[in-house]
Motif scaffolding. Structure first.
Motif, mmCIF file in Angstrom:
data_model
loop_
_atom_site.group_PDB
_atom_site.id
_atom_site.type_symbol
_atom_site.label_atom_id
_atom_site.label_comp_id
_atom_site.label_asym_id
_atom_site.label_seq_id
_atom_site.Cartn_x
_atom_site.Cartn_y
_atom_site.Cartn_z
ATOM 1 N N TYR A 158 -8.474 -1.918 -8.518
ATOM 2 C CA TYR A 158 -7.760 -0.851 -7.807
ATOM 3 C C TYR A 158 -6.651 -1.445 -6.926
ATOM 4 C CZ TYR A 158 -6.848 3.573 -5.514
ATOM 5 O OH TYR A 158 -6.235 4.706 -5.043
ATOM 6 N N ILE A 159 -6.956 -2.544 -6.244
ATOM 7 C CA ILE A 159 -5.926 -3.215 -5.443
ATOM 8 C C ILE A 159 -4.761 -3.628 -6.338
ATOM 9 C CG2 ILE A 159 -5.379 -5.325 -4.141
ATOM 10 C CD1 ILE A 159 -8.179 -5.149 -2.922
ATOM 11 N N ARG A 160 -5.054 -4.213 -7.470
ATOM 12 C CA ARG A 160 -4.008 -4.651 -8.404
ATOM 13 C C ARG A 160 -3.177 -3.461 -8.875
ATOM 14 N NH1 ARG A 160 -7.138 -7.005 -11.738
ATOM 15 N NH2 ARG A 160 -7.378 -5.192 -13.082
ATOM 16 N N ASP A 161 -3.836 -2.355 -9.209
ATOM 17 C CA ASP A 161 -3.119 -1.168 -9.687
ATOM 18 C C ASP A 161 -2.196 -0.593 -8.609
ATOM 19 O OD1 ASP A 161 -4.452 -1.442 -12.103
ATOM 20 O OD2 ASP A 161 -5.862 0.202 -11.712
ATOM 21 N N VAL A 162 -2.680 -0.513 -7.378
ATOM 22 C CA VAL A 162 -1.862 0.021 -6.286
ATOM 23 C C VAL A 162 -0.686 -0.919 -6.017
ATOM 24 C CG1 VAL A 162 -1.804 0.608 -3.817
ATOM 25 C CG2 VAL A 162 -3.744 1.342 -5.239
ATOM 26 N N ASN A 163 -0.952 -2.218 -5.955
ATOM 27 C CA ASN A 163 0.127 -3.176 -5.711
ATOM 28 C C ASN A 163 1.174 -3.133 -6.818
ATOM 29 O OD1 ASN A 163 -0.982 -4.034 -3.300
ATOM 30 N ND2 ASN A 163 -1.945 -5.826 -4.174
ATOM 31 N N ASN A 164 0.748 -3.012 -8.068
ATOM 32 C CA ASN A 164 1.702 -2.902 -9.180
ATOM 33 C C ASN A 164 2.529 -1.626 -9.070
ATOM 34 O OD1 ASN A 164 0.994 -5.338 -10.373
ATOM 35 N ND2 ASN A 164 -0.506 -4.398 -11.739
ATOM 36 N N ALA A 165 1.884 -0.529 -8.714
ATOM 37 C CA ALA A 165 2.608 0.735 -8.566
ATOM 38 C C ALA A 165 3.663 0.622 -7.466
ATOM 39 C CB ALA A 165 1.635 1.874 -8.262
ATOM 40 N N LEU A 166 3.301 -0.010 -6.364
ATOM 41 C CA LEU A 166 4.259 -0.179 -5.275
ATOM 42 C C LEU A 166 5.398 -1.101 -5.684
ATOM 43 C CD1 LEU A 166 1.835 -0.464 -2.233
ATOM 44 C CD2 LEU A 166 3.295 1.479 -2.829
ATOM 45 N N ALA A 167 5.075 -2.170 -6.366
ATOM 46 C CA ALA A 167 6.109 -3.116 -6.798
ATOM 47 C C ALA A 167 7.108 -2.455 -7.743
ATOM 48 C CB ALA A 167 5.471 -4.326 -7.478
ATOM 49 N N ASN A 168 6.654 -1.479 -8.511
ATOM 50 C CA ASN A 168 7.523 -0.792 -9.472
ATOM 51 C C ASN A 168 8.226 0.432 -8.904
ATOM 52 O OD1 ASN A 168 7.114 -2.504 -11.741
ATOM 53 N ND2 ASN A 168 5.064 -1.642 -11.945
ATOM 54 N N LEU A 169 7.948 0.755 -7.647
ATOM 55 C CA LEU A 169 8.597 1.898 -7.001
ATOM 56 C C LEU A 169 10.057 1.546 -6.719
ATOM 57 C CD1 LEU A 169 8.026 4.746 -5.842
ATOM 58 C CD2 LEU A 169 7.506 3.616 -3.669
ATOM 59 N N PRO A 175 8.306 -5.671 3.862
ATOM 60 C CA PRO A 175 8.822 -4.776 4.900
ATOM 61 C C PRO A 175 9.799 -3.717 4.396
ATOM 62 C CG PRO A 175 9.829 -6.935 5.072
ATOM 63 C CD PRO A 175 8.759 -7.038 4.026
ATOM 64 N N ASP A 176 10.096 -3.711 3.108
ATOM 65 C CA ASP A 176 10.986 -2.678 2.581
ATOM 66 C C ASP A 176 10.224 -1.407 2.212
ATOM 67 O OD1 ASP A 176 9.917 -4.439 0.617
ATOM 68 O OD2 ASP A 176 11.339 -3.720 -0.878
ATOM 69 N N TYR A 177 8.963 -1.312 2.604
ATOM 70 C CA TYR A 177 8.147 -0.115 2.394
ATOM 71 C C TYR A 177 7.768 0.446 3.748
ATOM 72 C CZ TYR A 177 7.648 -1.638 -2.426
ATOM 73 O OH TYR A 177 7.904 -2.019 -3.713
ATOM 74 N N GLU A 178 7.605 1.767 3.809
ATOM 75 C CA GLU A 178 7.175 2.394 5.053
ATOM 76 C C GLU A 178 6.417 3.673 4.749
ATOM 77 O OE1 GLU A 178 10.657 3.312 7.321
ATOM 78 O OE2 GLU A 178 11.365 4.801 5.900
ATOM 79 N N PHE A 179 5.500 4.001 5.643
ATOM 80 C CA PHE A 179 4.762 5.260 5.558
ATOM 81 C C PHE A 179 5.449 6.317 6.393
ATOM 82 C CE2 PHE A 179 0.739 3.299 4.040
ATOM 83 C CZ PHE A 179 0.399 4.268 3.115
#
Length: 83
Positions: free
Chosen positions: A24-35, A67-71
């Motif tokens: 699940y960690i890998r899937d979330v990290n991959n999704a974020l990296a591809n955003l 740091p290029d991501y934010e909530f």
């Protein structure tokens, strides 16, 4: 996220099992990296309700080294900022 000790890992490893937790960690990290920059994920509509807490914790961990991501203030959206 207030718990930077990552003690929350133990709870999810116990609940999901180590391999599923890591997947699940890998899937979330991959999704974020591809955003793409300027785009966002809506946590409420893109993530099953039972996974919101874990998804947000993983994203907070990801943000520490990206740091290029934010909530949004209410943690309902995670956005990749433009460079």
């Amino acid at each position: 996220m207030n718990d930077l000790s990552f003690s929350w890992h133990d709870k999810y490893i116990n609940d999901l099992g180590f391999n599923q937790f890591q997947a699940y960690i890998r899937d979330v990290n991959n999704a974020l990296a591809n955003l793409r920059p300027g785009r966002h994920y809506n946590v409420e509509t893109s993530v099953p309700a039972e996974n919101h807490d874990l998804f947000i914790k993983i994203c907070c961990t990801y943000i520490l080294s990206h740091p290029d991501y934010e909530f949004s203030e209410d943690y309902t959206k995670i956005r990749r900022k433009y460079p």
